[in-house]
Design an enzyme around this catalytic site. Structure first.
Site, PDB file in Angstrom:
ATOM      1  N   SER A 107      34.436 -56.616  32.912  1.00 17.43           N
ATOM      2  CA  SER A 107      34.849 -56.016  32.346  1.00 17.43           C
ATOM      3  C   SER A 107      36.436 -55.151  32.947  1.00 17.43           C
ATOM      4  O   SER A 107      36.247 -54.388  33.116  1.00 17.43           O
ATOM      5  CB  SER A 107      35.076 -54.695  31.278  1.00 17.43           C
ATOM      6  OG  SER A 107      34.477 -54.838  30.062  1.00 17.43           O
ATOM      7  N   HIS A 117      37.118 -49.569  26.991  1.00 16.58           N
ATOM      8  CA  HIS A 117      36.043 -49.635  26.555  1.00 16.58           C
ATOM      9  C   HIS A 117      35.701 -49.266  27.994  1.00 16.58           C
ATOM     10  O   HIS A 117      34.602 -48.936  27.629  1.00 16.58           O
ATOM     11  CB  HIS A 117      35.643 -50.730  25.756  1.00 16.58           C
ATOM     12  CG  HIS A 117      34.988 -52.205  26.364  1.00 16.58           C
ATOM     13  ND1 HIS A 117      36.339 -53.054  26.341  1.00 16.58           N
ATOM     14  CD2 HIS A 117      34.010 -52.210  27.880  1.00 16.58           C
ATOM     15  CE1 HIS A 117      35.448 -54.223  27.343  1.00 16.58           C
ATOM     16  NE2 HIS A 117      34.339 -53.841  27.693  1.00 16.58           N
ATOM     17  N   ASP A 133      42.436 -52.649  23.668  1.00 21.79           N
ATOM     18  CA  ASP A 133      41.704 -52.626  24.895  1.00 21.79           C
ATOM     19  C   ASP A 133      42.473 -52.427  25.762  1.00 21.79           C
ATOM     20  O   ASP A 133      41.694 -53.483  26.591  1.00 21.79           O
ATOM     21  CB  ASP A 133      40.778 -53.660  24.805  1.00 21.79           C
ATOM     22  CG  ASP A 133      38.842 -52.990  24.967  1.00 21.79           C
ATOM     23  OD1 ASP A 133      38.304 -51.726  25.586  1.00 21.79           O
ATOM     24  OD2 ASP A 133      38.315 -53.646  25.328  1.00 21.79           O
TER      25      ASP A 133
END
Length: 400
Positions: A226, A121, A151
């Site tokens: 992230s 993402h 992911d």
């Protein structure tokens, strides 16, 4: 003669009284008292238009304690491998004009060839991806592999003198174990935070995809973390920061999640062998069962994994596994009861989602496994041909 000792005592007491009242009130004893009580300090006088200031300064740099030394060692070891990632995508404004939009995240170098691991993402739908190394040099990155179901994304940069991160094992992590996160929260590159492993649990990822054995931590992670590494106390990567539970505040609330590094290793192995991910999947939505729930709903065993739903066209449906048909609520969460109860895989007891995950990760897509289930009160074995994780159906989640 007998009064002489008494006289000497009175003289000493009078002298002490004078020193501690008259002389102390003038400040004459302050330097002496200061130096006596703080042997590792020295006095420095600073003079200027506002007058003079007498400062107490350390006579030497303080030594770091054992905890500080460990923090510093972790940072020094891991930081050269951590990169900042900037992704640029094109959106359209009210007048249908193209407008570039930038996102930021983190990643880490895994080999000297320039491969970098991050979250999918972070770079999803990007037309341009740039990586800034720890030495501040910036390079254009190529996306060479994507695994949406986990992911994860693999990037490649052409850069010299890279320092790969050291990857640990994530199978035997323990709640309470100290962990560190390094990343780019809110664009503040090179930020390290510290906490512990708060839990090991199954969660739903950014697109609703299941993440088995996700590492929950109270180390502060925020938007921009992230894709960054979650490290153990030796500076080795045990997970990849991927999500926060923030209650809508869009910042750390002490609940962050990381993908276990063993999952990433399996994905990298698939990239190398097949050019894509072929992780095994049962294609089911499950509910862990304990003694209390088993008693409430009248199950024949007080452990196992209850099949709530089988995904259309998936491995479980093809093998004939049954999902739930009765809706109930656990707190505010709806659950489906009445489905098959999985209690073993290839003869090994399955008590938790983690048990099932470990069993599946020992196989590849296309392998056959035998699940032991209860359907109602009837115990039976069912052969299942494992599906491909890329076929998992996804629901919305909240990335960092």
């Amino acid at each position: 003669m007998k009064l002489r000792p008494v006289f000497l005592v009175l003289v000493l007491l009078s002298g002490f009284y004078y020193l501690t009242t008259r002389s102390a009130s003038t400040g004459a004893l302050l330097p002496w008292l200061h130096n006596a009580s703080l042997p590792d300090t020295k006095l420095a006088t600073v003079s200027g238009p506002m007058g003079s200031f007498e400062l107490s300064e350390a006579s030497a740099a303080p030594a770091f304690d054992a905890e500080e030394q460990q923090n510093i060692a972790v940072y020094k070891k891991a930081f050269p491998s951590v990169v900042n990632i900037t992704s640029t995508a094109v959106a359209f404004d009210f007048f249908n004009r193209p407008v570039p939009q930038q996102g930021q995240g983190t990643g880490f170098i895994i080999d000297k060839q320039g491969h970098i691991l991050t979250n999918n993402h972070v770079i999803n739908n990007a037309q341009r991806v740039e990586v800034t190394l720890a030495d501040k040099h910036q390079y254009k990155a190529q996306v060479v592999g994507i695994d949406k179901s986990h992911d994860l994304a693999l990037l490649l940069v052409n850069a010299p003198n890279l320092t790969p991160a050291t990857l640990a094992e994530s199978q035997n992590l323990v709640v309470g174990q100290r962990v560190y996160a390094i990343g780019n929260p809110f664009g503040l590159s090179g930020t390290m935070t510290r906490g512990i492993i708060s839990a090991i649990r199954s969660i739903r990822g950014q697109e609703g995809n299941p993440i088995e054995d996700a590492i929950q931590t109270d180390a502060a992670v925020n938007p921009g973390n992230s894709g960054g590494p979650l490290l153990n106390s030796r500076g080795e990567v045990i997970g990849i920061t991927t999500m926060i539970a923030s209650g809508g505040a869009d910042q750390s609330a002490g609940i962050g999640f990381a993908i276990p590094i063993n999952t990433a290793k399996a994905v990298l192995d698939d990239f190398a062998k097949y050019g894509r991910v072929r992780r095994p999947s049962l294609d089911i939505v499950t509910l862990p069962i304990g003694p209390d729930i088993a008693e409430q709903i009248g199950l024949p065993a007080d452990y196992g994994i209850l099949v709530e739903r089988v995904l259309p066209g998936g491995a479980a449906e093809k093998a004939g596994l049954k999902g739930g048909t009765q809706r109930m609520y656990q707190g505010n969460t709806p659950v489906m009861l009445g489905g098959d109860l999985i209690v073993a895989c290839d003869g090994q007891e399955v008590s938790t989602p983690q048990d099932l995950s470990v069993a599946l990760n020992a196989h590849r897509a296309g392998d056959a496994i035998t699940l032991t289930i209860f359907r109602g009160r009837k115990r039976m074995d069912i052969k299942v041909i494992l599906g491909d994780a890329k076929d998992n159906v996804a629901l919305p989640g909240q990335p960092t």
